[in-house]
Design an enzyme around this catalytic site. Structure first.
Site, PDB file in Angstrom:
ATOM      1  N   LYS A 103       0.841  -1.206   0.000  1.00 39.64           N
ATOM      2  CA  LYS A 103       0.000   0.000   0.000  1.00 39.64           C
ATOM      3  C   LYS A 103       0.870   1.248   0.000  1.00 39.64           C
ATOM      4  O   LYS A 103       0.618   2.200  -0.756  1.00 39.64           O
ATOM      5  CB  LYS A 103      -0.934  -0.010   1.224  1.00 39.64           C
ATOM      6  CG  LYS A 103      -2.066  -1.009   1.078  1.00 39.64           C
ATOM      7  CD  LYS A 103      -2.824  -1.262   2.371  1.00 39.64           C
ATOM      8  CE  LYS A 103      -3.823  -2.399   2.142  1.00 39.64           C
ATOM      9  NZ  LYS A 103      -4.460  -2.879   3.351  1.00 39.64           N
TER      10      LYS A 103
ATOM     11  N   GLN B 264      -4.648  -1.260   9.461  1.00 32.44           N
ATOM     12  CA  GLN B 264      -4.546  -2.608   8.898  1.00 32.44           C
ATOM     13  C   GLN B 264      -5.162  -3.635   9.846  1.00 32.44           C
ATOM     14  O   GLN B 264      -4.842  -3.679  11.026  1.00 32.44           O
ATOM     15  CB  GLN B 264      -3.063  -2.942   8.632  1.00 32.44           C
ATOM     16  CG  GLN B 264      -2.829  -4.282   7.968  1.00 32.44           C
ATOM     17  CD  GLN B 264      -3.404  -4.348   6.557  1.00 32.44           C
ATOM     18  OE1 GLN B 264      -3.274  -3.418   5.769  1.00 32.44           O
ATOM     19  NE2 GLN B 264      -4.059  -5.455   6.241  1.00 32.44           N
TER      20      GLN B 264
ATOM     21  N   ASP C 124     -11.209   2.854   3.797  1.00 35.51           N
ATOM     22  CA  ASP C 124     -11.547   1.430   3.763  1.00 35.51           C
ATOM     23  C   ASP C 124     -13.063   1.229   3.662  1.00 35.51           C
ATOM     24  O   ASP C 124     -13.523   0.115   3.419  1.00 35.51           O
ATOM     25  CB  ASP C 124     -11.052   0.765   5.060  1.00 35.51           C
ATOM     26  CG  ASP C 124     -10.030  -0.320   4.805  1.00 35.51           C
ATOM     27  OD1 ASP C 124      -9.804  -0.651   3.626  1.00 35.51           O
ATOM     28  OD2 ASP C 124      -9.470  -0.842   5.783  1.00 35.51           O
TER      29      ASP C 124
END
Ligand code: NAP
Length: 298
Positions: free
Chosen positions: A54, A98, A121
């Site tokens: 990422k 994460q 997200d």
């Protein structure tokens, strides 16, 4: 194999190129550089690889990457304080924590604490609710990737098609089914209690499999000419490659399904690459919306 391969790597590369172009435009005027903050707690090897990818792809698109690596024994209060500081930081447009978090941390509390406008997200209940309403919000990345690949295979228009989504998780199945409804599909959700699941799947013009069961969907479950989007990522033994060797397979028995479907995603190389590309696109969307700017085409 008679089906066309839906090349997620190529589609993701195109999306990243569009993101990079949008970033170049935003740098030129009004002179902003979108920033994505990624928070990793602990040293889970798979999570470290995801975060490294990422960070690299964020920078390759010309955006600012802000990385926070915290020790595995980070307390809830410390993590909440970091999220609060990222919410308040004007340089940060997107925040990604994460998952999975170490077991002692409360994931729901962390997700709720993220500013919904920076929730790239798409996990905050406010963004989940916006999908239900069909309203503008930040869309979760893997579900968005599934829809983009289905559109790719169907020439852009999914209107009126019968879609079946296997799996009803908050992360994948539920948002995919809502996004497909927003695309004017007629959607059936199937799960572990569904009766005669094979017959349900055989009705699908678009079949999205997100169950986490290696090769559960057989060729005989597929309607001839269907589009198959395989979200599953399952590691299974591969004795043909040698002792202790493994390989990745999806939730669909690929070789069988490819004889019946008209288009199918491979595993790996299908939905997987789309997830990060959609995350980068969401960061640009968040950067624009927070400033009241028009979101560029991507
Ligand atoms: P999950 O939270 O475990 O949910 C699995 C869903 O499948 C549940 O709704 C479950 O039904 C259903 N299910 C399980 N066994 C079934 C069966 N035998 N028949 C019918 N339905 C069944 O999994 P997830 O997070 O959605 O992930 C699904 C898969 O996608 C996994 O392989 C995961 O690794 C992969 N994934 C890939 C990406 C990517 O970027 N490509 C991203 C996320 C996830 P119930 O609700 O009835 O229990």
């Amino acid at each position: 194999m008679s089906a066309t391969l839906i090349d997620g790597k190529a589609r993701a590369a195109r999306l990243r190129a569009s993101v990079a172009q949008a970033v170049t435009g935003l740098k030129a005027a009004p002179g902003i550089v979108p920033g994505l903050a990624v928070v990793l707690v602990g040293d889970d090897p798979a999570s470290r690889v995801y975060v490294a990818n990422k960070v690299r792809q964020t920078e390759e698109c010309g955006m600012r990457s802000i990385e926070h690596r915290l020790p595995a024994d980070t307390s809830q209060d410390e993590l909440m304080a970091l999220v609060a500081s990222l919410n308040a930081d004007p340089q940060v447009d997107g925040i990604l924590v994460q998952m999975p978090l170490p077991a002692h941390l409360d994931t729901d509390q962390v997700v709720l604490a993220i500013d919904p406008e920076k929730d790239v997200d798409g996990l905050h209940p406010q963004n989940a609710g916006r999908i239900v309403l069909g309203a503008e919000g930040l869309v979760p990345c893997t579900p968005q990737g599934c829809v983009l690949l289905a559109r790719e295979a169907r020439g852009g228009d999914l209107s009126g098609l019968d879609a079946v989504v296997l799996g009803r998780s908050i992360l994948v199945g539920k948002p995919v089914s809502l996004l497909l409804q927003n695309e004017n599909c007629t959607v059936t959700m199937a799960h572990s209690r569904t009766r005669d699941i094979e017959a349900v799947c055989r009705r699908a013009d678009i079949l999205v499999a997100a169950v986490g069961r290696p090769e559960m969907v057989r060729g005989s479950w597929i309607k001839p000419g269907a589009t198959v989007i395989d979200v599953g990522i399952n590691r299974v033994p591969a004795p043909d490659k040698g002792p202790d060797k493994t390989r990745l397979v999806g939730d669909v028995a690929f070789a069988e399904a490819a004889e019946v479907a008209s288009a199918i995603t491979p595993v790996p190389g299908g939905v997987g690459p789309m997830t990060i590309a959609c995350l980068l696109a969401n960061t640009v969307v968040a950067a624009c919306r927070r400033r009241g700017l028009t979101v560029p085409e991507m």
